[in-house]
Design a protein around this motif. Structure first.
Motif, PDB file in Angstrom:
ATOM      1  N   LYS B 617      -8.936 -10.573   7.727  1.00 26.90           N
ATOM      2  CA  LYS B 617      -7.945  -9.539   7.392  1.00 26.90           C
ATOM      3  C   LYS B 617      -6.608 -10.149   6.995  1.00 26.90           C
ATOM      4  O   LYS B 617      -5.889  -9.581   6.163  1.00 26.90           O
ATOM      5  CB  LYS B 617      -7.771  -8.582   8.569  1.00 26.90           C
ATOM      6  CG  LYS B 617      -8.982  -7.684   8.777  1.00 26.90           C
ATOM      7  CD  LYS B 617      -8.702  -6.578   9.749  1.00 26.90           C
ATOM      8  CE  LYS B 617      -9.921  -5.673   9.870  1.00 26.90           C
ATOM      9  NZ  LYS B 617      -9.722  -4.568  10.788  1.00 26.90           N
ATOM     10  N   ALA B 618      -6.259 -11.259   7.597  1.00 23.43           N
ATOM     11  CA  ALA B 618      -4.983 -11.899   7.240  1.00 23.43           C
ATOM     12  C   ALA B 618      -4.989 -12.289   5.762  1.00 23.43           C
ATOM     13  O   ALA B 618      -3.992 -12.091   5.041  1.00 23.43           O
ATOM     14  CB  ALA B 618      -4.754 -13.116   8.118  1.00 23.43           C
ATOM     15  N   ALA B 619      -6.117 -12.811   5.296  1.00 23.21           N
ATOM     16  CA  ALA B 619      -6.219 -13.193   3.880  1.00 23.21           C
ATOM     17  C   ALA B 619      -6.217 -11.953   2.989  1.00 23.21           C
ATOM     18  O   ALA B 619      -5.682 -11.979   1.874  1.00 23.21           O
ATOM     19  CB  ALA B 619      -7.487 -14.011   3.656  1.00 23.21           C
ATOM     20  N   ALA B 620      -6.813 -10.866   3.480  1.00 29.61           N
ATOM     21  CA  ALA B 620      -6.796  -9.614   2.706  1.00 29.61           C
ATOM     22  C   ALA B 620      -5.361  -9.129   2.551  1.00 29.61           C
ATOM     23  O   ALA B 620      -4.955  -8.685   1.457  1.00 29.61           O
ATOM     24  CB  ALA B 620      -7.640  -8.553   3.411  1.00 29.61           C
ATOM     25  N   ILE B 621      -4.596  -9.231   3.618  1.00 29.94           N
ATOM     26  CA  ILE B 621      -3.176  -8.838   3.534  1.00 29.94           C
ATOM     27  C   ILE B 621      -2.454  -9.702   2.514  1.00 29.94           C
ATOM     28  O   ILE B 621      -1.692  -9.192   1.673  1.00 29.94           O
ATOM     29  CB  ILE B 621      -2.504  -8.961   4.930  1.00 29.94           C
ATOM     30  CG1 ILE B 621      -3.028  -7.861   5.862  1.00 29.94           C
ATOM     31  CG2 ILE B 621      -0.985  -8.884   4.814  1.00 29.94           C
ATOM     32  CD1 ILE B 621      -2.575  -7.988   7.298  1.00 29.94           C
ATOM     33  N   GLU B 622      -2.706 -10.989   2.547  1.00 33.23           N
ATOM     34  CA  GLU B 622      -2.037 -11.892   1.606  1.00 33.23           C
ATOM     35  C   GLU B 622      -2.394 -11.547   0.163  1.00 33.23           C
ATOM     36  O   GLU B 622      -1.538 -11.571  -0.727  1.00 33.23           O
ATOM     37  CB  GLU B 622      -2.396 -13.356   1.911  1.00 33.23           C
ATOM     38  CG  GLU B 622      -1.674 -13.935   3.104  1.00 33.23           C
ATOM     39  CD  GLU B 622      -0.168 -13.649   3.073  1.00 33.23           C
ATOM     40  OE1 GLU B 622       0.480 -13.888   2.038  1.00 33.23           O
ATOM     41  OE2 GLU B 622       0.355 -13.136   4.093  1.00 33.23           O
ATOM     42  N   ALA B 623      -3.655 -11.219  -0.065  1.00 30.93           N
ATOM     43  CA  ALA B 623      -4.087 -10.863  -1.428  1.00 30.93           C
ATOM     44  C   ALA B 623      -3.350  -9.613  -1.918  1.00 30.93           C
ATOM     45  O   ALA B 623      -2.885  -9.553  -3.065  1.00 30.93           O
ATOM     46  CB  ALA B 623      -5.591 -10.639  -1.454  1.00 30.93           C
ATOM     47  N   LEU B 624      -3.233  -8.638  -1.037  1.00 30.37           N
ATOM     48  CA  LEU B 624      -2.564  -7.396  -1.445  1.00 30.37           C
ATOM     49  C   LEU B 624      -1.052  -7.589  -1.574  1.00 30.37           C
ATOM     50  O   LEU B 624      -0.414  -6.959  -2.415  1.00 30.37           O
ATOM     51  CB  LEU B 624      -2.899  -6.274  -0.447  1.00 30.37           C
ATOM     52  CG  LEU B 624      -4.352  -5.801  -0.517  1.00 30.37           C
ATOM     53  CD1 LEU B 624      -4.673  -4.823   0.613  1.00 30.37           C
ATOM     54  CD2 LEU B 624      -4.658  -5.149  -1.872  1.00 30.37           C
ATOM     55  N   ARG B 625      -0.508  -8.446  -0.739  1.00 35.57           N
ATOM     56  CA  ARG B 625       0.925  -8.769  -0.903  1.00 35.57           C
ATOM     57  C   ARG B 625       1.172  -9.409  -2.277  1.00 35.57           C
ATOM     58  O   ARG B 625       2.134  -9.073  -2.976  1.00 35.57           O
ATOM     59  CB  ARG B 625       1.368  -9.743   0.190  1.00 35.57           C
ATOM     60  CG  ARG B 625       1.737  -9.082   1.508  1.00 35.57           C
ATOM     61  CD  ARG B 625       2.147 -10.154   2.495  1.00 35.57           C
ATOM     62  NE  ARG B 625       2.581  -9.608   3.761  1.00 35.57           N
ATOM     63  CZ  ARG B 625       2.410 -10.232   4.935  1.00 35.57           C
ATOM     64  NH1 ARG B 625       1.810 -11.416   4.977  1.00 35.57           N
ATOM     65  NH2 ARG B 625       2.841  -9.686   6.054  1.00 35.57           N
ATOM     66  N   ALA B 626       0.296 -10.329  -2.631  1.00 40.91           N
ATOM     67  CA  ALA B 626       0.454 -11.021  -3.928  1.00 40.91           C
ATOM     68  C   ALA B 626       0.303 -10.026  -5.078  1.00 40.91           C
ATOM     69  O   ALA B 626       1.035 -10.089  -6.079  1.00 40.91           O
ATOM     70  CB  ALA B 626      -0.587 -12.131  -4.047  1.00 40.91           C
ATOM     71  N   TRP B 627      -0.641  -9.118  -4.915  1.00 42.67           N
ATOM     72  CA  TRP B 627      -0.858  -8.070  -5.931  1.00 42.67           C
ATOM     73  C   TRP B 627       0.401  -7.231  -6.122  1.00 42.67           C
ATOM     74  O   TRP B 627       0.840  -6.969  -7.234  1.00 42.67           O
ATOM     75  CB  TRP B 627      -2.033  -7.205  -5.471  1.00 42.67           C
ATOM     76  CG  TRP B 627      -2.186  -5.894  -6.167  1.00 42.67           C
ATOM     77  CD1 TRP B 627      -2.552  -5.678  -7.451  1.00 42.67           C
ATOM     78  CD2 TRP B 627      -1.985  -4.595  -5.580  1.00 42.67           C
ATOM     79  NE1 TRP B 627      -2.603  -4.325  -7.713  1.00 42.67           N
ATOM     80  CE2 TRP B 627      -2.260  -3.646  -6.583  1.00 42.67           C
ATOM     81  CE3 TRP B 627      -1.621  -4.150  -4.320  1.00 42.67           C
ATOM     82  CZ2 TRP B 627      -2.171  -2.276  -6.354  1.00 42.67           C
ATOM     83  CZ3 TRP B 627      -1.528  -2.786  -4.087  1.00 42.67           C
ATOM     84  CH2 TRP B 627      -1.797  -1.867  -5.096  1.00 42.67           C
ATOM     85  N   ARG B 628       0.989  -6.849  -5.009  1.00 41.04           N
ATOM     86  CA  ARG B 628       2.205  -6.025  -5.053  1.00 41.04           C
ATOM     87  C   ARG B 628       3.353  -6.802  -5.693  1.00 41.04           C
ATOM     88  O   ARG B 628       4.111  -6.267  -6.508  1.00 41.04           O
ATOM     89  CB  ARG B 628       2.577  -5.630  -3.637  1.00 41.04           C
ATOM     90  CG  ARG B 628       3.192  -4.286  -3.605  1.00 41.04           C
ATOM     91  CD  ARG B 628       3.572  -3.835  -2.250  1.00 41.04           C
ATOM     92  NE  ARG B 628       4.762  -3.033  -2.382  1.00 41.04           N
ATOM     93  CZ  ARG B 628       5.747  -3.016  -1.532  1.00 41.04           C
ATOM     94  NH1 ARG B 628       5.682  -3.745  -0.447  1.00 41.04           N
ATOM     95  NH2 ARG B 628       6.794  -2.248  -1.738  1.00 41.04           N
ATOM     96  N   LYS B 629       3.448  -8.051  -5.329  1.00 39.87           N
ATOM     97  CA  LYS B 629       4.529  -8.875  -5.871  1.00 39.87           C
ATOM     98  C   LYS B 629       4.368  -9.044  -7.391  1.00 39.87           C
ATOM     99  O   LYS B 629       5.347  -9.161  -8.127  1.00 39.87           O
ATOM    100  CB  LYS B 629       4.501 -10.248  -5.193  1.00 39.87           C
ATOM    101  CG  LYS B 629       5.763 -11.043  -5.357  1.00 39.87           C
ATOM    102  CD  LYS B 629       5.685 -12.318  -4.541  1.00 39.87           C
ATOM    103  CE  LYS B 629       6.829 -13.254  -4.911  1.00 39.87           C
ATOM    104  NZ  LYS B 629       6.655 -14.576  -4.319  1.00 39.87           N
ATOM    105  N   ALA B 630       3.126  -9.024  -7.835  1.00 39.67           N
ATOM    106  CA  ALA B 630       2.862  -9.166  -9.277  1.00 39.67           C
ATOM    107  C   ALA B 630       3.047  -7.854 -10.028  1.00 39.67           C
ATOM    108  O   ALA B 630       2.923  -7.819 -11.247  1.00 39.67           O
ATOM    109  CB  ALA B 630       1.445  -9.697  -9.488  1.00 39.67           C
ATOM    110  N   GLY B 631       3.317  -6.771  -9.299  1.00 40.47           N
ATOM    111  CA  GLY B 631       3.567  -5.492  -9.962  1.00 40.47           C
ATOM    112  C   GLY B 631       2.533  -4.417  -9.665  1.00 40.47           C
ATOM    113  O   GLY B 631       2.571  -3.342 -10.264  1.00 40.47           O
ATOM    114  N   GLY B 632       1.614  -4.675  -8.741  1.00 41.98           N
ATOM    115  CA  GLY B 632       0.584  -3.673  -8.413  1.00 41.98           C
ATOM    116  C   GLY B 632       1.163  -2.501  -7.641  1.00 41.98           C
ATOM    117  O   GLY B 632       2.043  -2.693  -6.804  1.00 41.98           O
TER     118      GLY B 632
END
Lengths: 306, 753
Positions: B617-632
């Protein structure tokens, strides 16, 4: 925090005055996504209904290959002979339905069950048994008037047999049975009326969110849906058996009647005056709530409700 | 102006749906040398403003046997139905003659029924593929509808016959619209010479020459005087000048021309209509209504007039909320005003403060923001017509856009759209509306990415593919990608390119230079000259550096263009098969190849699903954080991130993420309750109060729960009286609501917290 398991265990030891029996049928999905959906919904309905029935033993679920006509008919016939006066019976149909202009059909593995066949089976149950029939299938609106009886509440997911698209209503009905949000008056009981209102609103919101044309309009008819409890939340199920709790509940009922009386005067009173009159009554109610909670704690169940 | 990313529709005009009935639309001058002498004798008094004389002349033609003559006469006399029937007869009577079809098509064209017009022109061309009249008419439609580059067609027509007035007029008009003023002047002058030589009305050529002067900030009096001397009632002259101001977004100046149009020719109903529509752009509702009512009195069949008047009638269903500091007016539909107001007001104020600081400019008028729950109402508000493919439009200090309720949940980010439009308010106003379209759009995109509610340069593979295919335009011609798109998704590509050009300029020369570049357009200056002046490079050198910037930024994708799609497909397939390891590998590759892709089906969310599926789950959070930072910003993805953060005990960030959902999907009741709880838990009671107020405004089923939340939030902000009242309201609905009972006892001192 919910303590449904503890409540269920204690309920088994403290018999309810009248029994509720529940039958949930998840019909033929036709496609994997629907099979999964109907199976999941039926499981949720069965689980939620067990809190009102007092025991999972009083809930029968037919899903997948088990949901064949013979099995459903057999169970309904059996119930017709077993149910006592003052018992309650709930039938929930989930899945696809169809209507050809004259006959409704509930789609199940093997031969379908027609609206007329289901009606005949339901009519075998004694009229002294209060019934709630939730037909959450497509085209279910076709049966609303025909199935209605003085002792029977009928809920359909669609307005008519012409609304043939797969419905979402059943999923939200299932959700209501475990939802503190559906329990609008926070008395720990979800009534048929509350579950219906919850599901209708959720359906509306879902179609709105999808900007989709609404293809289902639920209806409900007959009986006193506001008094027909379909699920109990938290420690509510204990109230019926414990003498002290029963007494406290009776006092709450009396105080609530005073709240109702004040509410009826609301439009005639200045707002500040209204709330000034209401507050001491609600405080009285709160004090009773604290005593109930203390009693529940003594019985080993947390009284918090969702 | 902001487009939805999913689809493109023509900008200017959609199908009118106007049936062929009622009052005749204004007749354009027929320059065809083949026009019958009998008609030309009647045209002359008409075009000189001698209406009575012209009418007598045309009426005399109604008894003539030739159906084409009758059709033209009936059209000129305003009997539209009869003209339509007569054209039908003329076509039937001359199966092999293209001319009746061309003229009938012109009738449809004047009515704004472009498809019908084009069908008839096409029929004429099937009969006579080289027919000049049909070809020039087709080019005229294409030019009027801004559908692609008509330069080649016009060049071919002019090469074939330099003596045709209309081809020069169309060429002049297109040149004006593309900002090529010397070319426009030359074409219009040639048209004028030909008109004089052929003894035809010079009015349209004079109008275009006047427009050239107006656009060049010179006095057009020479041409307006000449036109009015020829026809003192020629209101079309000023209506056209108004049009050229509108397409340059100079709505205040357009109002002056429209006012003169109806002064000179009070029965020019189209000018009344255009004036009304333009006054709406200026936010002058009462004046707009008066002009549109006047237009309707003379032309009851104009769809734009009728639609807009109906829309104005519906304004009583809206709330108009005025506030100061900064001066702001919100127009929100009553059914959702209470729920949307806090977010719209907050974002609008934030955008004004941000842009004022960044661009050193403060709007001189109050900014009006209108949100329409019905997309077709927004279309009518924008163009007088339903069915436009836009999300938002800015008319100077007036912003109109879709409300989040007007589209499917998650279909568009209304917060970004508002941010985009608010940037236009500044770029337009700061340059007195002289900023070129591409730069205004580019800066709006740039601000979405840099300062908006969805930070991150979010672009898709279409943009990179267009770059690889060498389809991006040079900076000096970037406007053409918006005005006359030459391929299917060029408008969207141009938005992205314009944003990236601004991003490149910022990175290359610094933000201050980018602001200086914008301010260069306070003067009349071309993009090429502004590039030279501010960046001190030739436009060609600018383009070369931009190319290098693009190559560097998108290098991984450009190196293996097919691989991205392969990896994305592989990731989705593996995800569906719950093969988490394979999904993870492919999704990571997809992100590395094009990290800017954050829209539906993006690799970040696939990666998050794979990580969660694998129990990480920690990696899932990181993936979604990166997505958001990229404009998601997809609301489901944001809610998923919030859920994972709550599970991880990070309530503060979860609250921030759920707060972001409000700028995509603010009308879902469930999210507000959850966010309210998180905000209370993280000691943000004022924000929690807002969430519960919005929740209550959405008429939730659980009003007791909402009031209980309000009570707690109000209490935490120190407002004991409000807290008590909301608590009583909660218990009034749900007298056995134990948490509320506890709070009541606590507030009365009977129970400890």
């Amino acid at each position: 925090m919910r303590r449904l398991c503890a409540a269920a265990l204690l309920c088994a030891a403290l018999p309810l005055p009248a029994a509720m029996h529940v039958m949930v049928v998840g019909g033929l999905g036709g496609e994997p996504q629907f099979e999964e959906r109907f199976g999941q919904w039926s499981e949720q309905v069965a689980s939620g209904s067990a809190t009102a029935a007092g025991s999972p033993d009083r809930v029968h679920r037919f899903v997948g290959a088990e949901a064949r006509r013979e099995a459903i008919e057999g169970r309904l016939r059996q119930l017709a002979t077993q149910l006592n006066a003052d018992d309650q019976f709930v039938l929930v149909l989930l899945g696809h339905g169809s209507y050809d202009g004259s006959e409704y059909r509930f789609n199940i593995p093997g031969p379908d069950l027609t609206g007329s066949q289901l009606l005949a089976l339901l009519d075998r149950i004694p009229a002294t048994v209060s019934q709630l029939v939730v037909n959450a299938t497509s085209a279910s609106g076709a049966v609303l008037e025909r199935w209605q009886r003085p002792h029977r509440i009928v809920v359909t997911a669609t307005r008519s047999g012409g609304e043939r698209v797969a419905t979402r209503f059943g999923g939200y009905w299932a959700e209501a049975l475990a939802s503190g949000e559906a329990d609008r008056d926070k008395d720990g009981r979800v009534t048929a009326q509350e579950a219906y209102d919850f599901a209708v609103r959720r359906v509306e919101d879902a179609y709105k969110a999808d900007a989709a044309v609404v293809t289902e309009h639920a209806r409900m008819a007959g009986g006193d849906a506001a008094s027909f409890v379909v699920a109990r939340l938290g420690g509510e199920a204990l109230f019926a058996g414990d003498r002290e709790l029963v007494a406290l509940r009776a006092q709450q009922d009396e105080v609530e009647r005073r709240v109702d009386a004040l509410r009826a005067q609301k439009t005639q009173l200045v707002e500040d005056d209204y709330y000034a009159r209401l507050e001491p009554v609600l405080l009285e109610m709160a004090r009773l709530g604290a005593r109930i909670e203390a009693r529940l704690a003594a019985l080993g169940v947390a009284g918090d409700r969702p | 102006m902001k487009h939805p990313s999913a689809f493109v529709l023509p900008l200017a005009v959609m199908a009118l749906g106007l049936s062929l009935s009622g009052v005749a639309p204004a007749q354009q001058i027929d320059y065809d040398p083949g026009r019958a002498d009998a008609l030309r004798r009647c045209d002359d008094p008409l075009l000189r403003g001698r209406q009575e004389q012209a009418s007598r002349c045309y009426r005399a033609l109604l008894t003539r046997a030739e159906p084409l003559l009758r059709a033209e006469a009936q059209w000129a006399l305003g009997d539209f139905q009869a003209a339509n029937q007569a054209f039908r007869d003329a076509v039937a009577a001359a199966a092999d003659d293209p001319r009746p079809r061309v003229r009938w098509g012109r009738l449809f064209l004047a009515a704004g029924q472009y498809q019908d017009a084009m069908r008839l022109f096409q029929e004429a061309l099937e009969i006579a593929p080289r027919d000049y009249g049909a070809r020039v008419a087709s080019a005229s439609v294409a030019a009027e509808r801004f559908s692609g580059d008509v330069s080649d067609s016009l060049r071919e027509l002019l090469d074939e016959d330099q003596g045709r007035i209309e081809a020069h007029l169309v060429a002049a008009r297109v040149a004006i619209e593309n900002g090529r003023m010397e070319e426009a002047r030359s074409s219009a002058e040639r048209a004028l010479e030909l008109a004089q030589a052929q003894r035809r009305a010079p009015l349209e050529a004079q109008t275009l020459l006047a427009a050239v002067e107006v656009i060049g900030h010179r006095d057009p009096a020479r041409w307006t005087r000449a036109a009015l001397a020829y026809n003192p009632r020629y209101g079309t002259l000023f209506e056209e000048l108004g049009y050229f101001e509108v397409i340059r977004r100079r709505y205040r100046e357009a109002e002056g021309w429209y006012a003169r149009a109806v002064e000179v020719q009070p029965d020019l109903w189209s000018a009344h209509r255009e004036r009304g529509l333009n006054l709406l752009r200026l936010g002058e509702v009462d004046g707009a209504r008066a002009s549109l009512t006047r237009a309707y009195s003379g032309d009851r069949f104009s769809t734009a007039t009728v639609n807009t008047l109906r829309l104005l009638d519906s304004f009583d269903q809206y709330e108009f909320i005025d506030s100061r500091d900064p001066p702001l007016r919100l127009q929100l539909h009553r059914k959702e005003a209470a729920a949307l107001r806090p977010y719209v007001a907050q974002l609008a104020r934030q955008s004004i403060a941000t842009f004022a600081q960044r661009y050193g400019y403060t709007p001189t008028e109050p900014v009006t923001i209108e949100l329409y729950p019905e997309h077709d109402d927004f279309g009518v508000r924008t163009a007088g017509l339903p069915g436009i493919g836009l999300l938002g439009v800015t008319f100077g200090h007036v912003v109109a856009m879709d409300s989040p309720s007007g589209r499917q949940s998650g279909d568009f980010h209304w917060g970004s759209t508002l941010w985009h439009e608010m940037a236009h308010v500044f770029t337009l106003s700061a340059t007195q509306h002289r900023v070129p379209r591409w730069l205004s759009e580019g800066l709006s995109m740039f601000e979405e990415w840099r300062t908006g509610p969805t930070p991150g340069v979010s672009v898709g593979p279409d943009l990179v593919e267009a770059f690889i295919a060498d389809k991006l335009l040079p900076v000096a011609r970037l406007d053409e990608g918006f005005l006359r798109p030459a391929y299917e998704n060029q408008v969207q590509i141009s938005y992205m390119q314009a944003g990236l050009v601004c991003l490149f300029a910022e990175q290359r020369w610094g933000f201050a230079k980018l602001v200086e570049f914008l301010h260069a357009f306070r003067e009349d200056i071309t993009t090429a000259d502004a590039v030279r002046r501010v960046f001190a490079v030739e436009p060609e050198a600018f383009d070369a550096e931009f190319q290098a910037f693009m190559k560097q930024r998108f290098a991984p994708y450009i190196a293996q263009p097919k691989r991205w799609l392969e990896q994305m497909r592989a990731a989705l397939t593996a995800r569906d098969e719950k093969n988490w390891a394979a999904a993870r590998t492919a999704a990571r590759a997809g992100i590395e190849l094009l990290p800017e892709f954050t829209a539906g089906g993006n690799a970040y969310q696939t990666l998050a699903t794979a990580e969660e599926g694998a129990g990480n789950k920690a990696a899932a959070i990181e993936a979604l954080r990166a997505w958001r930072k990229a404009g998601g910003w997809d609301p489901q993805g944001l809610r998923k991130l919030a859920q994972l953060l709550v599970e991880a005990g990070n309530q503060s960030e979860a609250a921030e993420v759920l707060d972001a959902v409000n700028y995509v999907d603010p009308l879902a009741p469930a999210g507000h309750a959850e966010l309210g709880e998180l905000l209370l838990a993280t000691n943000r009671p004022a924000d929690a109060l807002r969430e519960y107020q919005v929740l209550l405004a959405l008429a939730p089923l659980d009003t007791a729960g909402a009031n209980y939340g309000l009570a707690r939030a109000a209490r935490a902000t120190g407002d004991a009286a409000a807290a008590r009242r909301h608590l009583l309201q909660a218990l009034e609905t749900a007298p056995r609501f134990r948490p509320a009972q506890k709070l009541l006892l606590e507030m009365t001192g009977e129970e400890s917290p």
